[in-house]
Design a protein around this motif. Structure first.
Motif, PDB file in Angstrom:
ATOM      1  N   ASN A  54      31.086 -28.967  40.984  1.00  0.00           N
ATOM      2  CA  ASN A  54      31.441 -29.856  39.869  1.00  0.00           C
ATOM      3  C   ASN A  54      32.930 -29.709  39.575  1.00  0.00           C
ATOM      4  OD1 ASN A  54      31.570 -31.467  37.614  1.00  0.00           O
ATOM      5  ND2 ASN A  54      30.254 -30.189  36.330  1.00  0.00           N
ATOM      6  N   SER A  63      38.227 -29.124  33.878  1.00  0.00           N
ATOM      7  CA  SER A  63      38.378 -29.491  32.470  1.00  0.00           C
ATOM      8  C   SER A  63      38.013 -28.344  31.539  1.00  0.00           C
ATOM      9  CB  SER A  63      37.519 -30.718  32.149  1.00  0.00           C
ATOM     10  OG  SER A  63      36.141 -30.431  32.348  1.00  0.00           O
ATOM     11  N   ARG A  64      37.033 -27.529  31.926  1.00  0.00           N
ATOM     12  CA  ARG A  64      36.605 -26.433  31.058  1.00  0.00           C
ATOM     13  C   ARG A  64      37.406 -25.154  31.301  1.00  0.00           C
ATOM     14  NH1 ARG A  64      34.893 -28.098  26.813  1.00  0.00           N
ATOM     15  NH2 ARG A  64      33.967 -26.048  26.404  1.00  0.00           N
ATOM     16  N   GLY A 115      34.215 -30.889  35.958  1.00  0.00           N
ATOM     17  CA  GLY A 115      33.759 -29.991  34.903  1.00  0.00           C
ATOM     18  C   GLY A 115      34.455 -28.650  34.956  1.00  0.00           C
ATOM     19  N   TYR A 116      34.653 -28.125  36.171  1.00  0.00           N
ATOM     20  CA  TYR A 116      35.306 -26.821  36.316  1.00  0.00           C
ATOM     21  C   TYR A 116      36.751 -26.869  35.833  1.00  0.00           C
ATOM     22  CZ  TYR A 116      37.550 -22.837  38.593  1.00  0.00           C
ATOM     23  OH  TYR A 116      38.286 -21.710  38.842  1.00  0.00           O
ATOM     24  N   ASP A 144      41.077 -25.758  29.657  1.00  0.00           N
ATOM     25  CA  ASP A 144      40.996 -26.561  28.436  1.00  0.00           C
ATOM     26  C   ASP A 144      42.026 -26.050  27.431  1.00  0.00           C
ATOM     27  OD1 ASP A 144      40.323 -28.191  26.377  1.00  0.00           O
ATOM     28  OD2 ASP A 144      38.386 -27.253  25.940  1.00  0.00           O
TER      29      ASP A 144
END
Length: 316
Positions: free
Chosen positions: A131, A137-138, A134-135, A141
């Motif tokens: 992902n 962005s998180r 997702g990886y 962050d």
């Protein structure tokens, strides 16, 4: 079992820090007592709370020892490992970039940066394949909101201002501006334009000089400290981000107005601020005053690195 492992990690971290201080010869021996025994908060973070912050800092101090030993590639590898554990280590990155450019020039710096970036890709590969959005962005962050109830450094502000994006932007601008000022007027002292760092060292007007331990440590510790001063929020476990660097920042630059007693007072007030739970307007304000004193000393200190305390009888 976990607490025993972190106790060993604590001792290993102290050893790595002492090795750094041994090579700089700036801090009086009696100060190490306070580093080892006087911080309830740091002991709690390591042994009771089991945060990942101490792991990141242990790897960071290992990388600094490698830089001091002139093992820059291995140092960059450990630095990247530290970043993979906790992103606060990136506060040291501006100083590290300056040192790499000073030591190797732009072309020689690229392989070192490739080591840092490549290791991040390798460590994140399982998540990037599964992902990637997702990886990324998180994991990175930078815009996440911190809880006002946990802040140590901004308790005296209204919560609405603490959460305001404009306040965050102002802190970022101040952070970058102060880094630039230190890079231009404190770290770069050859008399040439700072753009000369992009050249190969052998092609610069000033003959290349090997970086001294104090140049390496001072640049890295100052870079991190500036980031701490302008952090959007500091939580209690973040104390280890700079606790072990404070004695160097206070004693490395001689200042007649800042005696040993006043330096110890600054350390004590910082410790008191971090031990006040929940934080208060007074404890947060005291922390900022102490940070301002350290920044002022770093800025007003002599241009050249002074002689070590063991050879300079006039040092305070």
């Amino acid at each position: 079992m976990a607490q025993n492992i972190f106790a060993v990690l604590y001792l290993a971290t102290l050893l790595l820090v002492f090795l750094i201080y041994h090579q700089t010869c700036k801090v009086p021996p009696f100060v190490f007592f306070f580093m080892c025994c006087a911080s309830y908060r740091v002991h709690s973070i390591f042994v009771l709370r089991l945060f990942n912050d101490p792991v990141a800092m242990a790897l960071l101090f290992l990388s600094i020892n490698l830089f001091l030993a002139q093992h820059w590639s291995w140092g960059c590898c450990c630095f990247s490992l530290a970043v993979s554990v906790k992103m606060n280590v990136l506060l040291f990155a501006p100083g590290l970039l300056f040192l790499l450019l000073t030591q190797f020039g732009f072309r020689g710096t690229l392989p070192k940066l490739s080591i840092c970036a490549g290791l991040q890709v390798v460590l994140g590969l399982p998540f990037l394949l599964e992902n990637p959005i997702g990886y990324l962005s998180r994991s990175f962050d930078l815009g996440r909101q911190f809880l006002f109830r946990w802040t140590v450094n901004w308790r005296f502000l209204p919560e609405a201002l603490f959460r305001h994006r404009g306040f965050h932007l102002a802190l970022l601008i101040a952070h970058l501006a102060l880094l630039l000022l230190f890079a231009l007027f404190r770290w770069h002292r050859t008399g040439e334009s700072i753009l000369s760092l992009l050249k190969e060292p052998s092609k610069r007007k000033s003959p290349p000089q090997p970086l001294t331990p104090n140049q390496i440590v001072s640049t890295l510790f100052t870079s991190n400290f500036i980031g701490i001063c302008f952090s959007r929020s500091l939580h209690y476990q973040f104390y280890v981000w700079y606790f072990h660097t404070l004695p160097y920042l206070l004693w490395a630059t001689p200042a007649r107005w800042l005696t040993h007693l006043l330096r110890l007072l600054v350390l004590g007030l910082i410790e008191l601020s971090w031990n006040t739970y929940p934080s208060t307007s007074c404890s947060s304000a005291a922390l900022h005053v102490c940070h301002a004193v350290i920044l002022l000393q770093l800025w007003l200190g002599p241009q050249s690195f002074p002689k070590s305390i063991q050879h300079n009888k006039k040092a305070h």
